[in-house]
Every structure is written in C-alpha cells, then in structure tokens.
Motif scaffolding. Structure first.
Motif, short mmCIF file in Angstrom:
data_model
loop_
_atom_site.label_atom_id
_atom_site.label_comp_id
_atom_site.label_asym_id
_atom_site.label_seq_id
_atom_site.Cartn_x
_atom_site.Cartn_y
_atom_site.Cartn_z
N LEU A 81 0.60 -1.06 -0.07
CA LEU A 81 0.07 0.15 -0.08
C LEU A 81 0.82 1.10 0.14
CD1 LEU A 81 -2.85 -1.21 2.44
CD2 LEU A 81 -2.92 -0.72 -0.02
N GLN A 82 1.88 1.28 0.67
CA GLN A 82 2.65 2.32 0.77
C GLN A 82 4.05 2.36 0.20
OE1 GLN A 82 2.18 4.57 4.74
NE2 GLN A 82 2.07 2.46 5.31
N GLY A 83 4.35 1.19 -0.12
CA GLY A 83 5.78 0.91 -0.87
C GLY A 83 6.83 1.29 0.24
N LYS A 84 6.67 1.22 1.43
CA LYS A 84 7.82 1.43 2.14
C LYS A 84 8.78 -0.15 2.22
CE LYS A 84 5.78 4.86 5.58
NZ LYS A 84 5.76 5.10 6.78
N PRO A 85 9.87 0.28 2.77
CA PRO A 85 10.80 -1.04 3.00
C PRO A 85 10.39 -2.01 3.99
CG PRO A 85 12.07 0.94 3.76
CD PRO A 85 10.60 1.38 2.85
N GLY A 86 10.86 -3.19 3.74
CA GLY A 86 10.55 -4.32 4.63
C GLY A 86 9.58 -5.37 4.12
N ARG A 87 9.73 -6.50 4.84
CA ARG A 87 8.89 -7.81 4.49
C ARG A 87 8.10 -8.12 5.34
NH1 ARG A 87 9.17 -8.60 -0.85
NH2 ARG A 87 8.65 -10.74 -0.59
N PHE A 88 6.92 -8.93 5.23
CA PHE A 88 5.92 -9.32 5.89
C PHE A 88 5.76 -10.73 5.91
CE2 PHE A 88 5.08 -4.87 5.30
CZ PHE A 88 4.85 -4.23 6.56
N VAL A 89 5.78 -11.52 7.00
CA VAL A 89 5.75 -13.03 6.76
C VAL A 89 4.52 -13.50 7.41
CG1 VAL A 89 6.88 -15.26 6.98
CG2 VAL A 89 8.30 -13.07 6.42
N LEU A 90 3.74 -14.23 6.91
CA LEU A 90 2.63 -14.85 7.63
C LEU A 90 2.89 -16.32 7.63
CD1 LEU A 90 -0.51 -12.94 6.38
CD2 LEU A 90 0.80 -12.48 8.25
N GLU A 91 2.90 -16.74 8.93
CA GLU A 91 2.88 -18.02 9.02
C GLU A 91 1.59 -18.74 9.65
OE1 GLU A 91 6.62 -19.89 10.45
OE2 GLU A 91 7.69 -17.84 10.15
N ARG A 92 1.28 -20.20 9.56
CA ARG A 92 0.28 -20.70 10.23
C ARG A 92 0.69 -21.81 11.30
NH1 ARG A 92 -4.91 -20.58 8.89
NH2 ARG A 92 -4.52 -20.03 6.77
N CYS A 93 0.00 -21.76 12.45
CA CYS A 93 0.36 -22.86 13.46
C CYS A 93 -0.15 -24.35 12.89
CB CYS A 93 -0.34 -22.47 14.86
SG CYS A 93 -0.31 -23.72 15.91
N GLN A 94 0.69 -25.43 13.00
CA GLN A 94 0.20 -26.56 12.27
C GLN A 94 -0.81 -26.98 13.47
OE1 GLN A 94 1.18 -27.75 9.44
NE2 GLN A 94 1.87 -25.83 9.25
N ASP A 95 -0.75 -26.73 14.70
CA ASP A 95 -1.86 -27.29 15.48
C ASP A 95 -3.11 -26.83 15.40
OD1 ASP A 95 0.30 -29.37 16.57
OD2 ASP A 95 0.69 -27.75 18.13
#
Length: 125
Positions: free
Chosen positions: A9-23
């Motif tokens: 949306l803003q083009g700012k630097p950085g990465r976002f990681v989404l993970e899912r709990c296996q349980d």
C-alpha cells in the motif's frame, strides 16, 4: 511460511511474513512488528501523507463492514464485542449500526490518539 510480501500500500521497505500454526491453524505475522515498526508503517497510513488514500479505501469498502460484522452470527450471538486496534473506528461504527450488541473499541496505535479515543458505544435497545 504461508506468505512473504512487501508493503503493497505505501511501498515502504520491509517484508511481512505470515505463518500458520500446524496445531490450531491460527495465522500470524512472524516476526510481529514492535512499537517502532508499527509507528514506521502507521504514521503515514492513517494520518499524514496517506490519509486521503486511506479515506478513499474506507469509503470503497464501507459496504463490507456490516457483512463482516454479521459473519459471526452463525457461530455466536455475543451480548458485547470489542475491537482492539480499531484505528479510526470505521468497522465499529458500521457493526454498531448492523448488530444489536454493546460495542466497544480501543485504539492501540502508538503515540497520542487524535481521532478515535477509547470509547464505548451502546446500540439502541
């Protein structure tokens, strides 16, 4: 890892990681942003440089908020609900109008609250 993306949306630097709990299958951001990171991304998003773009985005999605609020009905009929991290309160305002429950909202944005103070709104009886 479920998703690895940048700020679209803003083009700012950085990465976002989404993970899912296996349980439990809960989806979460890892690593979670700290207060400094939240301030970096939010300071121009809700106010300042991005305020006009965000207002247009909220207007474009306004019809979806009551639908999202009513999505809970097959699962529960709570007497009260609380939106934490409410921002400007657009979802809460729409949900309050759509559902006959006590509604509360808390803005958790870093820094002083300028638009959406902690408030409790009561739906008409």
């Amino acid at each position: 890892m479920r998703l690895n993306t940048r700020d679209l949306l803003q083009g700012k630097p950085g990465r976002f990681v989404l993970e899912r709990c296996q349980d439990c299958r809960h989806l979460f951001q890892n690593p979670q942003l700290n207060a400094e990171g939240l301030d970096f991304y939010y300071r121009d998003f809700y106010d300042g440089l991005g305020e006009e773009n965000l207002a247009a985005l909220f207007r474009a999605h306004a019809a979806r908020y009551p639908l999202r609020a009513r999505a809970v009905l097959p699962c529960a009929e709570p007497e009260t609900w609380l939106d934490v991290g409410t921002g400007h309160g657009h979802f809460c305002d729409a949900a309050r109008a759509a559902l006959p429950w006590r509604a509360g909202q808390i803005n958790t944005a870093p820094g002083p609250v300028t638009r959406s103070p902690v408030r409790i709104g009561l739906a008409p009886e």
